[in-house]
Design an enzyme around this catalytic site. Structure first.
Site, PDB file in Angstrom:
ATOM      1  N   ALA A  96      46.379  42.307  27.234  1.00  0.00           N
ATOM      2  CA  ALA A  96      46.400  40.938  27.763  1.00  0.00           C
ATOM      3  C   ALA A  96      45.246  40.121  27.190  1.00  0.00           C
ATOM      4  O   ALA A  96      45.403  38.937  26.856  1.00  0.00           O
ATOM      5  CB  ALA A  96      46.302  40.974  29.288  1.00  0.00           C
ATOM      6  N   ASP A 138      46.707  41.031  34.639  1.00  0.00           N
ATOM      7  CA  ASP A 138      45.868  41.288  33.456  1.00  0.00           C
ATOM      8  C   ASP A 138      45.595  40.004  32.670  1.00  0.00           C
ATOM      9  O   ASP A 138      44.449  39.684  32.351  1.00  0.00           O
ATOM     10  CB  ASP A 138      46.545  42.311  32.527  1.00  0.00           C
ATOM     11  CG  ASP A 138      46.525  43.714  33.100  1.00  0.00           C
ATOM     12  OD1 ASP A 138      46.315  43.864  34.313  1.00  0.00           O
ATOM     13  OD2 ASP A 138      46.732  44.671  32.328  1.00  0.00           O
TER      14      ASP A 138
HETATM   15  C1  MEV Z   1      48.068  47.270  34.813  1.00  0.00           C
HETATM   16  O1  MEV Z   1      46.777  46.847  34.449  1.00  0.00           O
HETATM   17  C2  MEV Z   1      48.288  47.003  36.261  1.00  0.00           C
HETATM   18  C3  MEV Z   1      49.683  47.405  36.796  1.00  0.00           C
HETATM   19  O2  MEV Z   1      49.660  47.075  38.180  1.00  0.00           O
HETATM   20  C4  MEV Z   1      50.782  46.675  36.091  1.00  0.00           C
HETATM   21  C5  MEV Z   1      50.821  45.190  36.410  1.00  0.00           C
HETATM   22  O3  MEV Z   1      50.213  44.744  37.357  1.00  0.00           O
HETATM   23  O4  MEV Z   1      51.530  44.484  35.672  1.00  0.00           O
HETATM   24  C6  MEV Z   1      49.912  48.891  36.676  1.00  0.00           C
END
Ligand code: MEV
Length: 299
Positions: A96, A138
């Site tokens: 991201a 993110d």
């Molecule tokens: C990834 O950093 C975090 C998750 O919760 C996926 C998301 O929020 O899109 C696993």
């Protein structure tokens, strides 16, 4: 001039945030720097220190992400150089951060003066390539920085943190794709729908209490909530033996709490070490873990 974006840690609430619950997250720096140049060739991206080049049409995920970004911005005829200050696939929001830094670099090259929403929309299109159903936490943290409670419905509500919080971050060295780990939780939810919803609700209440603890400067309380969150994440099948060993070692060394951060299946563990930072880092070193200390919540 280079454009920058943050990385992130999720203090509480990963995965349940995909299902509409809140998560508590904080930006970390440095994240990614990117610069853009005009170019006649296909849109491409060179990434240091990986020393890899990706281009639209090369069949790679990053090539597809570049295509999505260029279409969302409505711009072609550029190439990009990026410098990653985060480990790739480690749960620290590297993809991201790369997407946001690239969107900003392209917009500054073309003098687009993109507003915040347009950068977020381009970065979301980028993120969707890596997993179809991102919550948005993110790329929102990558663009906005700070600390706060994020929900899919309402975005980021910033928290007023009295003093910066120091966190130990240890990299397990294991890697799993976010897409696969989000799919793992989706399978668990399909097999045990009621239990999974209860787990997500329990994590949501940890997040609400965690936000209060963070605002009050109650790091011991926040650490306990992190330990509970780790147990619930393990019940969703996203922890590993190594992540568990790292959490255990951190707690035995005196950390208030420790948990995986991000999608899990590998990646990084965060530990709130309080006065025992050196002991936590030593315990991880004995496990062969590369670690660093970051401060979150600094204005
Ligand atoms: C990834 O950093 C975090 C998750 O919760 C996926 C998301 O929020 O899109 C696993």
């Amino acid at each position: 001039m280079s454009s920058i974006a943050h990385g992130k840690v999720i203090l509480l609430g990963e995965h349940s945030v995909v299902y509409g619950r809140p998560c508590l997250a904080a930006a970390i720096a440095p994240g990614v720097e990117a610069t853009a140049r005009d170019s006649d060739g296909p849109v491409s991206l060179h990434v240091s220190p990986w020393q890899c080049t990706f281009a639209v049409g090369d069949g790679s995920d990053l090539g597809r992400a570049l295509d999505a970004l260029s279409q969302a911005l409505g711009v072609t005829g550029f190439d990009l150089d990026a410098v990653m200050h985060l480990p790739g696939g480690g749960g620290l929001g590297s993809s991201a951060s790369l997407g946001v830094a690239c969107a900003r670099a392209v917009s500054s090259l073309r003098g687009l003066m993109l507003d915040h929403e347009a950068v977020l929309a381009a970065a979301l299109a980028w993120e969707k390539v890596f997993h179809g159903n991102p919550s948005g936490v993110d790329h929102t943290l990558a663009a906005m920085g700070g600390v706060g409670v994020f929900t899919k419905a309402e975005g980021l509500r910033r928290l007023d943190v009295r003093a910066p919080v120091r966190l130990c971050i240890g990299d397990s060295g294991e890697r799993a794709s976010t897409r696969d780990m989000v799919a793992t939780v989706a399978r668990v939810r399909e097999m045990r729908p009621e239990a999974s919803e209860k787990t997500f609700d329990a994590i949501a209440s940890l997040v609400r209490n965690g936000a209060l603890a963070l605002e009050a400067g109650d790091l011991r309380g926040l650490g306990e909530l992190m330990n509970l969150n780790q147990a619930l994440l393990a019940s969703l099948m996203v922890s590993t033996e190594r992540l568990e060993a790292m959490c255990r070692a951190a707690r035995e060394a005196g950390a208030y709490g420790a948990k995986l951060t991000g999608a899990g299946g590998g990646g990084c563990v965060i530990a709130l070490a309080g006065p025992n930072e050196r002991a936590v880092l030593d315990a991880w070193e004995a496990l062969g873990v590369r670690a660093k200390v970051v401060e979150v919540g600094a204005s």
